[in-house]
Design a protein around this motif. Structure first.
Motif, short mmCIF file in Angstrom:
data_model
loop_
_atom_site.label_atom_id
_atom_site.label_comp_id
_atom_site.label_asym_id
_atom_site.label_seq_id
_atom_site.Cartn_x
_atom_site.Cartn_y
_atom_site.Cartn_z
N LEU A 45 0.79 -1.22 0.00
CA LEU A 45 0.00 0.00 0.00
C LEU A 45 0.83 1.28 0.00
N ASN A 46 1.98 1.28 0.65
CA ASN A 46 2.77 2.51 0.71
C ASN A 46 4.00 2.42 -0.20
N GLY A 47 3.70 2.27 -1.50
CA GLY A 47 4.74 2.14 -2.51
C GLY A 47 5.56 3.40 -2.71
N ASP A 48 5.14 4.51 -2.14
CA ASP A 48 5.94 5.72 -2.20
C ASP A 48 7.15 5.61 -1.27
N GLU A 49 7.05 4.74 -0.27
CA GLU A 49 8.13 4.57 0.70
C GLU A 49 8.89 3.24 0.55
N TYR A 50 8.23 2.25 -0.05
CA TYR A 50 8.79 0.90 -0.17
C TYR A 50 8.61 0.39 -1.60
N THR A 51 9.41 -0.61 -1.95
CA THR A 51 9.31 -1.26 -3.25
C THR A 51 9.11 -2.75 -3.05
N ALA A 52 8.22 -3.35 -3.86
CA ALA A 52 8.05 -4.80 -3.88
C ALA A 52 9.07 -5.33 -4.87
N ASP A 53 10.18 -5.84 -4.37
CA ASP A 53 11.32 -6.22 -5.21
C ASP A 53 11.39 -7.74 -5.37
N GLN A 54 11.86 -8.19 -6.52
CA GLN A 54 12.06 -9.60 -6.82
C GLN A 54 10.77 -10.41 -6.68
N LYS A 55 9.69 -9.89 -7.26
CA LYS A 55 8.40 -10.58 -7.21
C LYS A 55 8.45 -11.88 -8.00
N ILE A 56 7.74 -12.88 -7.52
CA ILE A 56 7.64 -14.13 -8.27
C ILE A 56 6.24 -14.24 -8.87
N SER A 57 6.11 -15.05 -9.92
CA SER A 57 4.79 -15.37 -10.48
C SER A 57 4.91 -16.69 -11.23
N ASP A 58 3.76 -17.24 -11.55
CA ASP A 58 3.68 -18.53 -12.24
C ASP A 58 4.37 -19.65 -11.48
N GLU A 59 4.28 -19.57 -10.17
CA GLU A 59 4.82 -20.62 -9.31
C GLU A 59 3.78 -21.01 -8.28
N ASP A 60 3.92 -22.21 -7.74
CA ASP A 60 3.07 -22.62 -6.64
C ASP A 60 3.69 -22.08 -5.35
N ALA A 61 2.85 -21.57 -4.48
CA ALA A 61 3.34 -21.00 -3.22
C ALA A 61 2.69 -21.73 -2.04
N LYS A 62 3.45 -21.87 -0.98
CA LYS A 62 2.94 -22.48 0.24
C LYS A 62 2.81 -21.39 1.31
N ALA A 63 1.64 -21.31 1.92
CA ALA A 63 1.37 -20.30 2.93
C ALA A 63 2.40 -20.33 4.04
N GLY A 64 2.91 -19.14 4.37
CA GLY A 64 3.86 -19.02 5.46
C GLY A 64 5.28 -19.41 5.13
N GLU A 65 5.52 -19.89 3.90
CA GLU A 65 6.85 -20.39 3.54
C GLU A 65 7.44 -19.74 2.29
N THR A 66 6.70 -19.73 1.20
CA THR A 66 7.22 -19.24 -0.07
C THR A 66 7.35 -17.72 -0.04
N ILE A 67 8.53 -17.22 -0.38
CA ILE A 67 8.76 -15.77 -0.42
C ILE A 67 8.18 -15.23 -1.73
N LEU A 68 7.22 -14.29 -1.61
CA LEU A 68 6.60 -13.69 -2.79
C LEU A 68 7.41 -12.51 -3.32
N PHE A 69 7.90 -11.68 -2.41
CA PHE A 69 8.77 -10.57 -2.78
C PHE A 69 9.42 -9.98 -1.54
N GLU A 70 10.40 -9.11 -1.78
CA GLU A 70 11.08 -8.44 -0.69
C GLU A 70 10.57 -7.01 -0.61
N LEU A 71 10.29 -6.55 0.59
CA LEU A 71 9.85 -5.18 0.83
C LEU A 71 11.09 -4.34 1.12
#
Length: 163
Positions: free
Chosen positions: A134-160
């Motif tokens: 939500l506050n992209g003016d202060e932070y960046t969603a870096d190294q986002k992943i897509s087209d992968e299976d993710a496991k809740a609480g484990e798979t890193i989606l991106f770095e803030l």
């Protein structure tokens, strides 16, 4: 000058999947509010489970009255929105069980909600779940992943990352 010497440096933090499922690029979400990043950058997940967990260490900022969305603030200050399904505000809470309240402290992987995808889909709503910075003016969603299976609480989606 000395003030900055003792100032605690904001840390980058990893955001993990809040729900198990297939990660898709935000641009592929059918709702233009999300696909055109009007609320902010991020990714989405097509869920294959019902349990929603905290994607960060931090605090619950807002549990929406209609229970379809929860916003959180990471310990580094980044603000995140988990929006369970599309247009699900119209369900007025039906199909959602929230396990947290505003102000609760959470850690990555802590259960925060149950999202009954079978009920939502049965009422002809999409279950795709955007995860938005939500506050992209202060932070960046870096190294986002897509087209992968993710496991809740484990798979890193991106770095803030602090801008």
């Amino acid at each position: 000058m000395l003030k900055n010497l003792f100032k605690k440096k904001a840390e980058n933090t990893e955001l993990v999947a809040p729900i198990t499922g297939k990660v898709i690029a935000l641009e592929q979400v059918s709702d233009q509010v999300f696909s055109q990043k009007m609320m902010g950058d991020g990714v989405a997940i097509e869920p294959s489970s019902n349990e929603v967990v905290s994607p960060i260490d931090g605090e619950i900022v807002d549990v929406f009255k209609t229970k379809h969305a929860i916003s959180l603030k990471a310990n580094n200050g980044a603000e995140i929105l988990i929006h369970m399904g599309l247009e699900t505000v119209e369900l007025d809470g039906e199909g959602f069980e929230v396990k947290v309240s505003n102000g609760d402290k959470v850690e990555k992987g802590d259960p925060i909600a149950v999202f009954h995808t079978d009920i939502i889909a049965g009422k002809n709503y999409q279950t795709v779940t955007p995860i938005i910075l939500l506050n992209g003016d202060e932070y960046t969603a870096d190294q986002k992943i897509s087209d992968e299976d993710a496991k809740a609480g484990e798979t890193i989606l991106f770095e803030l990352k602090k801008n």
